[in-house]
Structure formats: C-alpha cells, structure tokens
Enzyme design. Sequence first.
Site, PDB file in Angstrom:
ATOM      1  N   SER A 166       0.833  -1.207   0.000  1.00  0.00           N
ATOM      2  CA  SER A 166       0.000   0.000   0.000  1.00  0.00           C
ATOM      3  C   SER A 166       0.867   1.257   0.000  1.00  0.00           C
ATOM      4  CB  SER A 166      -0.868   0.047   1.262  1.00  0.00           C
ATOM      5  OG  SER A 166      -1.801  -0.985   1.242  1.00  0.00           O
ATOM      6  N   ARG A 193       1.537   4.268  -2.997  1.00  0.00           N
ATOM      7  CA  ARG A 193       1.299   5.676  -2.684  1.00  0.00           C
ATOM      8  C   ARG A 193       2.557   6.513  -2.861  1.00  0.00           C
ATOM      9  NH1 ARG A 193      -2.442   2.538  -0.328  1.00  0.00           N
ATOM     10  NH2 ARG A 193      -4.400   3.395   0.483  1.00  0.00           N
ATOM     11  N   GLY A 235      -5.924  -3.388  -7.704  1.00  0.00           N
ATOM     12  CA  GLY A 235      -7.045  -2.503  -7.390  1.00  0.00           C
ATOM     13  C   GLY A 235      -6.552  -1.198  -6.791  1.00  0.00           C
ATOM     14  N   GLN A 283      -9.176   2.403  -0.388  1.00  0.00           N
ATOM     15  CA  GLN A 283      -9.039   2.735  -1.811  1.00  0.00           C
ATOM     16  C   GLN A 283     -10.034   3.823  -2.206  1.00  0.00           C
ATOM     17  OE1 GLN A 283      -9.158  -0.976  -3.992  1.00  0.00           O
ATOM     18  NE2 GLN A 283      -7.238  -1.670  -3.089  1.00  0.00           N
ATOM     19  N   ASP A 340      -6.952  -7.897   4.698  1.00  0.00           N
ATOM     20  CA  ASP A 340      -6.123  -8.775   3.864  1.00  0.00           C
ATOM     21  C   ASP A 340      -5.582  -9.982   4.641  1.00  0.00           C
ATOM     22  OD1 ASP A 340      -6.565  -7.129   1.707  1.00  0.00           O
ATOM     23  OD2 ASP A 340      -4.742  -5.967   1.998  1.00  0.00           O
ATOM     24  N   ARG A 400     -12.676 -14.349  -1.839  1.00  0.00           N
ATOM     25  CA  ARG A 400     -11.820 -15.086  -0.889  1.00  0.00           C
ATOM     26  C   ARG A 400     -12.614 -15.944   0.092  1.00  0.00           C
ATOM     27  NH1 ARG A 400      -7.271 -10.361  -0.138  1.00  0.00           N
ATOM     28  NH2 ARG A 400      -6.110 -10.889  -2.034  1.00  0.00           N
ATOM     29  N   ARG A 445      -3.041 -14.106  -1.929  1.00  0.00           N
ATOM     30  CA  ARG A 445      -3.189 -14.373  -0.491  1.00  0.00           C
ATOM     31  C   ARG A 445      -3.801 -15.764  -0.235  1.00  0.00           C
ATOM     32  NH1 ARG A 445      -1.227  -9.563   1.196  1.00  0.00           N
ATOM     33  NH2 ARG A 445      -2.076  -7.716   0.205  1.00  0.00           N
TER      34      ARG A 445
HETATM   35  C1  S3P Z   1      -5.646  -1.261   0.101  1.00  0.00           C
HETATM   36  C2  S3P Z   1      -6.878  -1.268   0.658  1.00  0.00           C
HETATM   37  C3  S3P Z   1      -7.692  -2.482   0.884  1.00  0.00           C
HETATM   38  C4  S3P Z   1      -6.843  -3.739   0.777  1.00  0.00           C
HETATM   39  C5  S3P Z   1      -5.921  -3.695  -0.396  1.00  0.00           C
HETATM   40  C6  S3P Z   1      -4.979  -2.516  -0.294  1.00  0.00           C
HETATM   41  C7  S3P Z   1      -4.942   0.019  -0.089  1.00  0.00           C
HETATM   42  O1  S3P Z   1      -8.702  -2.541  -0.102  1.00  0.00           O
HETATM   43  O2  S3P Z   1      -7.663  -4.874   0.716  1.00  0.00           O
HETATM   44  O3  S3P Z   1      -5.152  -4.880  -0.470  1.00  0.00           O
HETATM   45  O4  S3P Z   1      -3.715   0.002  -0.323  1.00  0.00           O
HETATM   46  O5  S3P Z   1      -5.603   1.058  -0.011  1.00  0.00           O
HETATM   47  P1  S3P Z   1     -10.122  -1.779   0.130  1.00  0.00           P
HETATM   48  O6  S3P Z   1      -9.865  -0.344   0.209  1.00  0.00           O
HETATM   49  O7  S3P Z   1     -10.935  -2.128  -1.073  1.00  0.00           O
HETATM   50  O8  S3P Z   1     -10.682  -2.370   1.373  1.00  0.00           O
END
Ligand code: S3P
Length: 429
Positions: A23, A27, A95, A170, A316, A347, A389
């Site tokens: 994450s 960023r 994502g 996210q 996660d 999952r 995962r």
């Molecule tokens: C993440 C937020 C989470 C997480 C993903 C990473 C992020 O998703 O499951 O692996 O880096 O912002 P969600 O925001 O959809 O919960």
Amino acid sequence: MEKISIEKHNQLKGEVIIPADKSISHRSIMIGSISRGETFIDNFLKSEDCLWTVDVFRKLGVEIIEQGENSYRINSDGCDSLRQPESELYFGNSGTGLRLACGILAGSSLSCVLTGDKSLSSRPMKRITLPLKMMGADIEGPDEAGHLPLRIRGRKLKGINYISPVSSAQIKSSLLLAGISASGSTSVTEPFKSRDHTENMLKAFGADIKIEGLKVTINPTGNLQAQHIRVPADISSAAFFIVAGLITGNSEIIIKDVGVNKTRTGLLDVLSQMGADINIIGKSPEAIEPLADICVKSSELKPFVIERNIIPRLIDEIPILMIAATQAQGTSLIKGAAELRLKETDRIESMSDGLSKMGAKIDVQGDNIYITGPTNLKGAQINSFSDHRTAMSFLIAGLVAEGTTEVKDTACIKTSFPNFFKKLMRVVA
Ligand code: S3P
C-alpha cells in the site's frame, strides 16, 4: 501453470526480512509523482503490482529513476506536469494502483484509458467512479457496474462531502487525491476506520488535511513538496510468517522492521485474543510510519471472534487467520466479511474450497464464517484461483498438514511477495 508443493514441517527458526509494504509503495510513487522536487523512496516493493504503478506514472511523463536495488528517485514539477500518455494505462492485478490513480487522473487535464488483467477487469469500480462523478468527473466504462476499461477525461473537479457506505482505503484515498486539485474542500467519512497511509503521506508532503474521527477532509493544496520515504516491511506479508510460527511446533522466528500503523494491526489484536505468544519490540517512529520487530513462538491457540468494526484493520489477513482458526481449540467466527468477496478473487469461496479439501470444519452462512478446530489438516491439491493471499495461506497450511499439499497457479504470489517460498524454506528447520 506454476504450482508449489509443500510437506509437513516440525519447526520454524530464524530471522525473516519481509518485503516492503504494498500500500505504501503504491502511494509513494503516486504522491511523489505529483509533488514538486525530488522524492526519494527507499525499500520500495518491487512486486508486479507496484511495478505496474511505476510503469503507469512513467507513461504519464514522470521521471522515475531506479537507484540501487530497491530505491527510486522521482523528479517532478508537481501535479500539472503529468503528460498525455501515448498508450493505455495498464494496472495488472492491482485494485489499489487503479483506484487511486483514477482520483489523480479525474482532476487532471489528460484523457486516458485504464485497463487491467482478467481479475481486475471483473472487480467493481463503481465504488469510486460514483463519488468521483459526484465531484464532476468524466468517466466512461462499458457498463453500469463500472468495469474496465475506463476512459477518464480529466477536468476541474469540485469538492464534495462523501459518506461512504463501505470502509475502504481505496475509495477514501481516491477521493482525497482528487481533492488535492478540486475547488473547495473534499471530505470522506467511512463507517469504520480503514488504513490511513494516504492521509499520513499527504500530510508529510504538505497537504492541508484534517482528521476528525472517521471523517477526513482535504483542502485544495498548491504544489505538494517532495520528501524522502522509507517503506516499512508489509504486515500483510509478515502475517503469513507470524501464523506459520504460531501453528508449527517448537518454532521461534523474528520478523524485522514491520510497519505497525494501528490501522493495519487488527491481526495482532486478534492473535492476542487467541493467546498467541507474540512480542512486539517497537522502534522510535521512523519518518512517516511506525516500525517494530515481531517475535513469534509456537502457541496453543484459542478461537477468535472478528466483529465488523475491526475488519478494515485486517481485511487482507482474513485468509491466513482462517488457517490459524483450524488449529485453535473451538469455534472461531468472522462476522460480515462481505468485502472479502470483492478482492482479487472471492476469498470466502477460495478459502472455503481449499479448507474443505484439507478436511477443515468450515461453515459459511452468508458473509459469516465459522471454523471449528483443532483439525489435523490433510494435504490436498488446492486451487489458488489466481489469488496471491489464497495461495500463500494454503502453503502455510501445508506446513501442518499430513502428506503433501500442492497449491496450483502460484505465479500470482509475485503480485505482492516475490520470493515468498524461498524465504519460507529458509526458516523451516
Ligand atoms: C488497500 C486497501 C484495501 C486492501 C488492499 C490494499 C490500499 O482494499 O484490501 O489490499 O492500499 O488502499 P479496500 O480499500 O478495497 O478495502
């Protein structure tokens, strides 16, 4: 198709260096790319997901230079210096990469097409396109659900006050990044607090950001100022080794320099509820995110109850907690895990499929999951459903299962944890 087989092991020993936080790595590239000056990133995660983000921002004209093994230097003139890309922007499996970039691109002056792999193309993007459209964004997709490809025609956005129906970093991050260049302030309120790395990093880069409980507000900020970032090890990757150490007899392992931001440590809270022998040796908070070494010894585990409010802090880690639950004395319960169905794969499905094959007692009722232990798991052929995962969770389950556990389709592990199996084999005695 790549596959990995693993046998039962009796002991894990040693020190483990876990790769950097996914994450925070995403960023760091994005926020560095829209900040003025030279951003240095040390200990970047060179996994497939994060490398796609590097590729996308290079296509957007940002100078991102590799400096040594896991470091990058970014040169940027700020937000307005992004250039019209010559091709589609491909985000692979990620994502986070895609949803956060949507926020940046929606308020830019560029017109871009965003794509991803098969799994990402089937995930819902409406959760971000809807609020971004409320801010005035021009986003077009093939259907109502907002599936890929998305075409974004960047334009000036206006701030909104968004009450998000789900806790998702996210969604929150996408809107905060859009809010940097919008007119007026942008607020996001979520039901329970999700990871706050975007808020922390934006603050460090000079954004005007305010946090009041579950509400985060950003005011338009001129240019953000480049910074030096050191990315901690990823607690979501460390989680596999933590649980491996707990459930494998006579084990003692130390995991170094793990990010222990409290919006990410729900796993440690649940393991403490389970009576796990874990010692956390905190370090002085380094720069933007806090770090600690985590020492784990094999433990007799009690069952857990995971309530809805803690889920964003361990979203996660639920797959590997499901493996831990099979070794606990009694019935563990995970309540309201609907978000798990919207990850790289469903999952709840992928984990209950593999756990049932290994002989675990699992009962899924809607979005509630009951697992009763302890079970002597049996080795089996497990489908990862191309989800990193799920794949790593079953390789850990294989450490305590009788016979051979074969996990199919393991190439996906590279999206977050290159060399996972090599590192695991180094600590099995
Ligand atoms: C993440 C937020 C989470 C997480 C993903 C990473 C992020 O998703 O499951 O692996 O880096 O912002 P969600 O925001 O959809 O919960």
